[in-house]
Write a protein that holds these residues in place. Sequence first.
Motif, PDB file in Angstrom:
ATOM      1  N   PRO A  22      47.507  67.595  19.936  1.00  0.00           N
ATOM      2  CA  PRO A  22      48.537  66.983  19.084  1.00  0.00           C
ATOM      3  C   PRO A  22      48.431  65.475  18.926  1.00  0.00           C
ATOM      4  O   PRO A  22      48.581  64.959  17.812  1.00  0.00           O
ATOM      5  N   GLU A  25      45.528  64.262  16.666  1.00  0.00           N
ATOM      6  CA  GLU A  25      45.830  64.653  15.282  1.00  0.00           C
ATOM      7  C   GLU A  25      46.939  63.773  14.720  1.00  0.00           C
ATOM      8  O   GLU A  25      46.888  63.366  13.544  1.00  0.00           O
ATOM      9  N   LEU A  26      47.945  63.460  15.545  1.00  0.00           N
ATOM     10  CA  LEU A  26      49.024  62.590  15.094  1.00  0.00           C
ATOM     11  C   LEU A  26      48.497  61.195  14.783  1.00  0.00           C
ATOM     12  O   LEU A  26      48.836  60.602  13.753  1.00  0.00           O
ATOM     13  N   ALA A  29      46.693  61.192  11.544  1.00  0.00           N
ATOM     14  CA  ALA A  29      47.622  61.236  10.419  1.00  0.00           C
ATOM     15  C   ALA A  29      48.254  59.874  10.174  1.00  0.00           C
ATOM     16  O   ALA A  29      48.408  59.449   9.020  1.00  0.00           O
ATOM     17  N   TYR A 146      55.821  62.871  15.752  1.00  0.00           N
ATOM     18  CA  TYR A 146      55.285  64.227  15.829  1.00  0.00           C
ATOM     19  C   TYR A 146      56.213  65.220  15.143  1.00  0.00           C
ATOM     20  O   TYR A 146      55.767  66.083  14.372  1.00  0.00           O
ATOM     21  N   LEU A 150      53.800  66.306  12.240  1.00  0.00           N
ATOM     22  CA  LEU A 150      52.947  67.425  12.675  1.00  0.00           C
ATOM     23  C   LEU A 150      53.679  68.732  12.939  1.00  0.00           C
ATOM     24  O   LEU A 150      53.141  69.806  12.642  1.00  0.00           O
ATOM     25  N   TRP A 154      52.082  72.415  12.345  1.00  0.00           N
ATOM     26  CA  TRP A 154      51.221  72.625  13.515  1.00  0.00           C
ATOM     27  C   TRP A 154      50.600  74.026  13.522  1.00  0.00           C
ATOM     28  O   TRP A 154      49.439  74.191  13.916  1.00  0.00           O
ATOM     29  N   VAL A 157      47.619  73.772  11.336  1.00  0.00           N
ATOM     30  CA  VAL A 157      46.552  73.028  12.010  1.00  0.00           C
ATOM     31  C   VAL A 157      45.825  73.927  13.005  1.00  0.00           C
ATOM     32  O   VAL A 157      44.590  73.908  13.103  1.00  0.00           O
ATOM     33  N   THR A 218      39.615  67.103  12.941  1.00  0.00           N
ATOM     34  CA  THR A 218      40.937  66.613  12.572  1.00  0.00           C
ATOM     35  C   THR A 218      41.167  66.893  11.095  1.00  0.00           C
ATOM     36  O   THR A 218      40.223  66.818  10.293  1.00  0.00           O
ATOM     37  N   HIS A 220      43.810  65.570   9.153  1.00  0.00           N
ATOM     38  CA  HIS A 220      44.620  64.571   8.468  1.00  0.00           C
ATOM     39  C   HIS A 220      43.848  63.290   8.187  1.00  0.00           C
ATOM     40  O   HIS A 220      44.441  62.301   7.749  1.00  0.00           O
TER      41      HIS A 220
END
Length: 329
Positions: A22, A25-26, A29, A146, A150, A154, A157, A218, A220
Motif C-alpha cells: 500500500p 503504491e500510495l 499515486a 490512503y 487507494l 485497492w 490494484v 505500480t 498509479h
Amino acid sequence: MVRVHFSVEDWGLLRYAPRPSPLPELHAALLMLGAPHEALLMLGAPHEALLFGRWRARTARALPAAAGPLADLVPGGSAPAFLDVLGETRQEGFAQMRAAAPELVRSELERVYTGRGGPAPAWVRSLHAGGPEGWRTLAGAQRAAYETVLAPVWGLVQDLHRAEFARHAVALAEGGPAAALTALAPGSAFEGGVWTWPAGSGSGDVRLGGRGLVLLPTFHWRGGPLVQDLPGRPVVLAYPAGPGLPPVPEGAGGPEEPLAGVLGPTRAALLRALPAPRTTTELARALGVSAATVSGHTAALRAAGLLTTARTGRSVHHSRTAVAELLLR
C-alpha cells in the motif's frame, strides 16, 4: 537512462513481490498527483496525460486537508528515503518506517530541506528530533491519503497485481530472467550484467552488490522506475504496469467516467454490459433501447476496434476486444 548492475549473487536473489504494497503504491499515486501537466506529457503518450489529468482533478478535489502534511516531506519534489518501505498492509508498512534508524530519518530530512528557504514546519522538526508528535502527524496524513486515494480501488490494484505477476511468471518460464526483465520495460535492454532502461526514465546507476532486487509493479505511476536503494536492504524497483489508465472504483460511471466522456454514455454502458458475449436483443433489453439503436452503436464500436461480432445460426453475438478490456479497466 537508469542502469541496474547485477552481480552473480543477485541472480539468486531476484524476486517478484507476490502482493502489492500500500505505501509504495500510495507514494506513486501522490507523485502522479503532484506532477506538472508538462511532465506528464514527457512521461508517456498524450492520451495518458489526458486520462490521468481527469483522475488528478477528481483526486485533488477529494483529498482531505488531513493529508496535507505529506507535501511538507517533499519540499523540492524529492522524498526522504526512509519512506521507502514495503509491507502488505498500510499498518505494516508504517511500522517498518517507524523502525527506521533515527540517524537515517535526520539525514534524509536534512537532505530534502537543504537550500529551502525558511524553517521546516513544526511537525517535521518534531520528526527530525524523533518526537512522537511528528510520527503521529505522519501516520494520520498517510491514513487520510490512503482512505481517499487507494482504499476505493485497492481490490482492483490487487487484481492488476495478480495479472502482472502471472504475466511475469510466463515470461520468466519462456525466456529466462533477462528476457523477463526487459519485457517489463519496452525499450530496455540487458547486456553484460546491466539492465538499462530507456532514455527518459530518469538517470543513474543502481548497483545491487549482492543485495538482490525486488520487482514491484505500480499502477498509479507512468514515469520511469522508482528505486528504493538503502544500505543493507534488497533494492526495490517499482515500475509502471497495468493498462496505462488510472484505476477507478467499481461502479464508477456517469458524467465523471472518462470513457463515457469519450464514447458517450450509451456506448460506454454497452461495452460494460459485455462481460460475456451477448446478442443484439439481449443488449437492447439490458440497456433499455431498441435493437436498431444497439445495431448502430455496435457497428461504430466494431469499426473502432472495440467490439467483435460473430454469427451463430440466426443470432449474432457481440464481444469486447482486448483494447476495450483495457479501456474499461
